[in-house]
Write an enzyme that holds these catalytic residues in place. Structure first.
Site, PDB file in Angstrom:
ATOM      1  N   GLU A 363       0.722  -1.218  -0.166  1.00 50.47           N
ATOM      2  CA  GLU A 363       0.090  -0.030  -0.058  1.00 50.47           C
ATOM      3  C   GLU A 363       0.821   1.276   0.250  1.00 50.47           C
ATOM      4  OE1 GLU A 363      -4.070   1.362   2.356  1.00 50.47           O
ATOM      5  OE2 GLU A 363      -3.152  -0.463   2.527  1.00 50.47           O
ATOM      6  N   GLU A 647      -2.457   0.733  13.425  1.00 51.70           N
ATOM      7  CA  GLU A 647      -3.604   0.789  12.569  1.00 51.70           C
ATOM      8  C   GLU A 647      -4.827   0.728  13.285  1.00 51.70           C
ATOM      9  OE1 GLU A 647      -5.134  -0.051   8.174  1.00 51.70           O
ATOM     10  OE2 GLU A 647      -3.537  -1.277   8.894  1.00 51.70           O
TER      11      GLU A 647
END
Length: 771
Positions: A363, A647
């Site tokens: 990502e 996260e």
């Protein structure tokens, strides 16, 4: 010949003009995608080297490049030219190579090593496999000035030679393979020119990516499966380098990961990213440093090392964009200090050319929502003015070129080239609250940190485009209740497989965000002398506030969907006023208490929940929420040994296993946005005017912390505030830059006005006190 390696500084890069590359063509080579071609040229100077007064190398690339003159690197920076929105902005670099040219002899040799970088990086997730183009290329000019004023320009062209380098595989996600057996010379490659839109060339303005520090291993161990593991003690971003001797053809393989699971390298969160480097030995003494990739890791698994691996054999190189540290905080609670440490390291790892969401998996994209949440915290910790300026200029171009002029979810928006599977979609062409609001909230954070009206004017067009793009999704009620929203992303109560399934009504969140964005757009228009715009945005903000209260708020202050995330922004943004604000604050405190002080907010609510509590008279609840250790909480990852912000609140579960969610990163800064509150409320340093032209010192002690020391280097000079509890009184020591006015507000309500210098204030506690 040996010379000092030149280091690129800000002074080196601000004057370059794209015209400096006039005459140079972009060149590429016919080679397999993984091979990094090396372009070379040997040329005679028109006059003796002793007649050279200056020499400058100008360069850029679609891809990443390393340049050298007579075998000497021209810069300490890496991954040049970095990542921009290549379709409209390609940064050009300038290097002073006078010393190398003057002290050399014979022909001048120029080398340009070219890697895939972000341009042909196969970026993205879910099989996106996104590239800007199929072919990488590089352009350069060596400009040599002699004592008589004559200038010789040596430019890239298809007359240069090229060969396959010792880098046989290079990928930001997957890693790099270097074969030292090829260092004596590789296969000759065909060189050709590549058509690049020269209108995209622009001066380098953002800080370059540099090696910032190195870390030695804290432990080398053997996993249950017999693998050699190295622990660097800190989740970091960069690579491993070493010097080693071994039998020719020996292959050393290094895999990277952020955590261990069951004693083995925890690679599942990397998803499709291989994060593996390989080094093939020449049979001599070899040095390796894989500078055409980067990894997010704390641990490495080493296979094939000749002999026993010792702690002094390898080191981790920490890589990020060059930023000066500006803010510091420490207090009596070690867990809070570690949380701040984790936030700082999360910013280091994710401020690499662009502000990314994560640095380790497939990502590593410039998600706008993450930065919306975190920009104020980032600005306190480091000088981000130039770094975020470059990113906002990309945001402006990306927004100008979208259908409906919508701020993309990521900047640079490489996912416009994605090859997602059928059925996979994102709301690319609709305005999105929090994410799209980066066009306004990031400039707002920069304005308060640096007070630069010129740059605010540069950012203003994107603010207008964002607000205009929302209009299609504002219903006749005045609410932002149409379109697609990501809402309170990663609400801890959402199932791992559905991070958007939050408790908070997404339209409530979006409408509160619209109020904040319209309000600051009005303030910005006032600063810029745009009276009509200021009137327009102020009217929009008032209409939005009225619609929010009429449709979402009951007379007793209960907000629709009645969860912390709908209260926190409504209070912090100023949507609610007077009695409704007080009632909402009481309800928020009740919800926080009912949760046992566990965090129940995601991306949209987390940056504001402690603010909303402390600003409505519930400071002790804010402290207890911050200091709670059970999952989910800010301190839970700290207790679990985190060295960066996660996260998910529970990226690692209490039993030491990794969260099963597809999105499970151990280095995401967004949920660390609470440190903005830590710096300003616990630490007590706030801007009273943009750019800290005047300062507000207002430390607010609470239960669990007995002293705190905070400092911040403003554009006018350093500000510090240190407070401690002594005998039931608060003693505060304050230091200010010369001529900087400050308002001192103590917890007992007493206020003082001072200008510059060092001061001490002693006062009692206010209503909530210190328990």
């Amino acid at each position: 010949m040996t010379t000092a390696r030149p280091t690129l500084t800000k002074d080196d890069i601000v004057t370059i003009s794209p015209d400096s590359l006039d005459g140079a063509t972009f060149i590429g080579a016919t080679a397999p995608e993984g091979v990094a071609p090396r372009f070379t040229l040997e040329v005679d100077l028109e006059q003796p080297r002793t007649a050279v007064t200056s020499a400058t190398l100008f360069a850029t690339a679609h891809g990443v490049y390393e340049a050298s003159v007579d075998g000497l690197p021209v810069t300490a920076s890496v991954l040049n030219p970095g990542w921009t929105s290549y379709e409209w902005r390609l940064a050009c670099q300038e290097y002073d190579v006078s010393e190398a040219i003057q002290h050399g002899s014979g022909k001048v040799r120029l080398d340009l090593l070219l890697g895939n970088g972000w341009y042909r990086g196969r970026l993205g997730f879910a099989g996106a496999d996104a590239n800007y183009g199929d072919e990488i290329s590089v352009a350069a000019v060596l400009e040599v000035t002699f004592a008589d004023g004559i200038v010789q320009r040596i430019v890239t062209s298809d007359e240069w030679a090229a060969e396959a380098s010792d880098i046989t595989r290079n990928s930001l996600y997957n890693g790099q393979t270097t074969d030292a057996r090829l260092r004596a010379g590789g296969q000759a490659l065909d060189v050709h020119t590549v058509d690049v839109d020269r209108a995209t060339l622009m001066p380098q303005s953002s800080p370059l990516v540099v090696r910032n520090e190195t870390l030695s291993p804290v432990e080398i161990s053997t996993s249950p499966s017999g693998r050699t593991l190295v622990d660097f003690g800190q989740n970091l971003v960069g690579w491993v380098r070493f010097t080693v001797a071994g039998e020719r053809g020996t292959r050393i393989r290094i895999r990277h990961a952020e955590v261990l699971e069951d004693g083995e390298l925890g690679v599942r969160p990397l998803r499709g990213a291989e994060a593996t480097d390989e080094f093939i030995l020449s049979g001599d003494v070899d040095s390796f440093e894989p500078t055409f990739t980067f990894h997010g890791f704390r641990y490495i698994e080493v296979d094939g090392w000749p002999g026993d691996l010792e702690q002094d054999n390898v080191e981790a190189v920490v890589v990020h964009s060059e930023m000066e540290r500006t803010g510091y905080f420490t207090c009596s609670e070690p867990l809070v200090n570690q949380l701040v440490h984790n936030s700082v390291w999360g910013q280091k790892g994710n401020f690499l050319s662009v502000p990314t969401d994560c640095p380790q998996r497939d990502e590593r994209l410039g998600w706008t929502g993450d930065l919306s949440a975190y920009a104020a915290s980032a600005n306190f910790q480091f000088d981000t003015a130039d770094f975020l300026d470059g990113w906002l200029r990309d945001l402006l171009e990306e927004t100008r070129h979208t259908d409906g002029q919508v701020v993309p979810l990521i900047v640079p928006d490489v996912l416009k080239y994605a090859h997602f599977p059928d059925g996979f979609s994102l709301p690319w062409h609709r305005a999105t609250a929090v994410w799209g609001d980066a066009a306004i909230w990031v400039p707002q954070a920069l304005w308060w940190s640096y007070g630069d009206a010129g740059r605010l004017a540069d950012y203003y067009p994107a603010m207008v485009m964002h607000l205009d793009s929302i209009e299609q999704d504002v219903s006749e009620t005045g609410l932002w209740d149409r379109g697609n929203q990501l809402g309170d992303w990663l609400d801890p109560d959402a199932p791992p497989e559905d991070p958007a399934a939050a408790k908070a009504d997404p339209s409530v969140v979006a409408t509160a965000c619209l109020y904040r964005s319209a309000s600051f757009a009005a303030d910005a228009a006032d600063v810029l002398g745009l009276a009509d715009d200021a009137t327009r945005w102020r009217a929009l903000s008032e209409r939005t506030r009225n619609a929010f209260v009429e449709n979402y708020v009951k007379a007793d202050g209960i907000v629709l969907s009645d969860c912390p995330t709908v209260y926190a922004p409504a209070i912090s943004f100023g949507v609610l006023e007077g009695d409704l604000r007080d009632a909402a604050g009481r309800r928020l405190a009740e919800l926080v208490q009912a949760s046992g002080y566990r965090v129940t907010t995601g991306f949209a609510g987390t940056p504001f929940v402690t603010w909303a509590l402390s600003e409505t008279g519930h400071l002790n609840d804010a402290y207890r929420l911050l200091l709670e250790r059970e999952n989910p909480s800010w301190m839970y990852p700290v207790v679990m040994g985190a060295t960066t912000v996660w996260e998910r609140w529970d990226s690692m579960l209490p039993d030491g296993t990794i969260n099963t969610g597809e999105m499970t990163s151990f280095n995401h800064y967004a949920l660390g946005a609470v440190v903005d509150w830590v710096y300003q409320v616990i630490g007590g340093i706030r801007p009273a005017e943009p750019g800290y032209a005047s300062v507000r010192i207002q430390p607010q002690p609470g239960p669990g912390i007995d002293w705190a020391e905070t400092s911040y280097r403003t554009v006018n000079g350093p500000v510090s505030c240190a407070w401690r509890v002594e005998g039931g009184r608060l003693v505060s020591d304050v230091s200010l830059p010369e001529m900087t006015p400050a308002e001192i507000v103590l917890p007992d309500g007493s206020q003082y006005e001072v200008t510059g210098g060092s001061h001490q204030f002693i006062g009692s506690f206010g209503l909530e006190g210190h328990q």
